[in-house]
Design an enzyme around this catalytic site. Structure first.
Site, mmCIF file in Angstrom:
data_model
loop_
_atom_site.group_PDB
_atom_site.id
_atom_site.type_symbol
_atom_site.label_atom_id
_atom_site.label_comp_id
_atom_site.label_asym_id
_atom_site.label_seq_id
_atom_site.Cartn_x
_atom_site.Cartn_y
_atom_site.Cartn_z
ATOM 1 C CB THR A 227 64.977 -73.328 -16.541
ATOM 2 O OG1 THR A 227 63.593 -73.335 -16.126
ATOM 3 C CG2 THR A 227 65.314 -71.945 -17.094
ATOM 4 C CB THR B 183 63.729 -75.177 -13.008
ATOM 5 O OG1 THR B 183 62.719 -76.155 -13.186
ATOM 6 C CG2 THR B 183 65.095 -75.832 -13.016
ATOM 7 N N GLY C 137 61.309 -79.610 -20.416
ATOM 8 C CA GLY C 137 62.432 -80.536 -20.334
ATOM 9 C C GLY C 137 62.559 -81.535 -21.466
HETATM 10 N N1 ASP Z 1 63.089 -78.253 -17.010
HETATM 11 C C1 ASP Z 1 62.205 -78.649 -15.942
HETATM 12 C C2 ASP Z 1 61.580 -79.977 -16.280
HETATM 13 O O1 ASP Z 1 61.261 -80.196 -17.420
HETATM 14 C C3 ASP Z 1 61.122 -77.658 -15.682
HETATM 15 C C4 ASP Z 1 61.524 -76.216 -15.680
HETATM 16 O O2 ASP Z 1 62.681 -75.882 -15.914
HETATM 17 O O3 ASP Z 1 60.677 -75.376 -15.440
HETATM 18 O O4 ASP Z 1 61.385 -80.750 -15.394
#
Ligand code: ASP
Length: 341
Positions: free
Chosen positions: A258, A207, A261
């Site tokens: 990130t 992300t 989530g």
């Molecule tokens: N936070 C993002 C999600 O949960 C994924 C990530 O940050 O890698 O969609």
């Protein structure tokens, strides 16, 4: 002294001082103004299992190059006196266009094998915010989130509605194949073959996010992602949720998160960090470290980037690594991948 010699003296003195006196005070004044124009930009390209020796030299170099390009794009905006909102958008667009990150091109696949994109942006000056989830055709989802904020009365649009709004706004559309890459397809197949959980796929993270303070002291935050490999049932993570994966408030800070989530949503991480800074007077590092510890206690992994209107900035993550970078008006410029950097 004869008049002629006096004239020669005067001419000599004038010619020596010419560079300063040609436009009295102008250059000096400009230098002073430029020196006072302070700005800070912090970016991330995802937190995850990047460890020395585990990440190939090619992937390491590609990530650092992408982060550097993103920092340069955002810094160029801020150095010219541009806004934090424009800097955040510029930095994120570079990473969305770079297939090494899980946002825009190079986004992870859903269980059904498509790319569904989430993004959000927030302006700390006005508390204006925009977000999209499950967008499928907009080349740069961060621009769609920004259009939601600036051109609609809403904060969050989803799926077909978000796509329709994007077309109406005249944003650049692409065939969904544009987002797909062989490496992300391989990760989806690995997840299915090994029956892994959503948080298990190595390097699934990626992300992207950016936070900035511009020379007027305004902060902004943006986040963009494909979410988690193999996500199903219209799952939505923290990235497009204002207060969870993204938040900006001139009274406190700007944050982009990130990681896993679901945990960030449960703790309302981005708003929580800003609230601690605003109400408890904590600095960025204290507030971020505290909330990230709480996340870990719940079993969540990931990281955040934070910057405050005074230009202080911090990274906080509980994963082995986080793609990250920082640039400031004072000439600081760094990119890093591993926890020990
Ligand atoms: N936070 C993002 C999600 O949960 C994924 C990530 O940050 O890698 O969609």
């Amino acid at each position: 002294m004869p008049a002629k010699i006096i004239r020669i003296w005067l001419l000599l003195i004038l010619s020596l001082s010419a560079p300063l006196s040609a436009h009295p005070g102008h250059d000096n004044q400009k230098d002073t103004i430029m020196a006072e124009k302070k700005w800070t930009l912090v970016i991330h390209g995802g937190a995850g299992s990047m460890e020395r020796g585990k990440l190939s030299p090619e992937k390491d170099a590609a990530a650092r190059a992408g982060l550097t390009r993103a920092l340069e794009a955002g810094s160029a905006v801020l150095a010219k006196g541009g806004t934090a909102m424009d800097a955040v958008s510029a930095a994120i667009m570079v990473m969305e266009d770079d297939e090494n990150f899980n946002a825009g091109r190079g986004a992870v696949f859903t269980y059904k094998g498509v790319n569904e994109l989430d993004a959000s942006i927030m302006d700390g000056k006005t508390l204006g915010a925009g977000a999209v989830t499950g967008a499928r055709y907009t080349k740069n989802p961060i621009l769609l989130a920004r259009a939601v904020m600036e051109e609609s009365p809403h904060v969050m649009l989803s799926r077909e509605g978000a796509d329709e709004f994007s077309r109406e706004q005249g944003l650049e559309q692409v065939n969904p194949d544009y987002f797909a890459t062989p490496e992300r397809w391989r990760q989806l197949e690995e997840l299915k073959a090994k029956k892994l959980g959503w948080y298990d796929v190595d390097l699934k993270y990626g992300t992207v996010g950016a936070v900035a303070v511009d020379s007027d002291g305004n902060v902004a935050a943006g986040t963009s992602t494909g979410g988690l490999t193999g996500k199903r049932w219209g799952r939505i993570g923290d990235s497009p949720i204002i207060g969870a994966g993204n938040y900006a408030d001139n009274r406190a800070c700007a944050i982009s998160a990130t990681g896993a989530g679901e945990f960030f949503i449960r703790l309302g991480i981005a708003h929580e960090i800003c609230a601690r800074m605003r109400m408890l007077g904590e600095d960025a590092k204290t507030a971020a470290d505290h909330v990230m510890k709480e996340l870990k206690l719940l079993g969540g992994t990931g990281g955040v980037i934070v910057t405050a209107p005074d230009g202080t900035a911090t990274f906080s993550f509980n994963t082995p690594g986080m793609y990250r970078g920082k640039a400031t008006s004072a000439g600081e410029k760094m990119v890093a991948v591993y926890g020990d950097e």
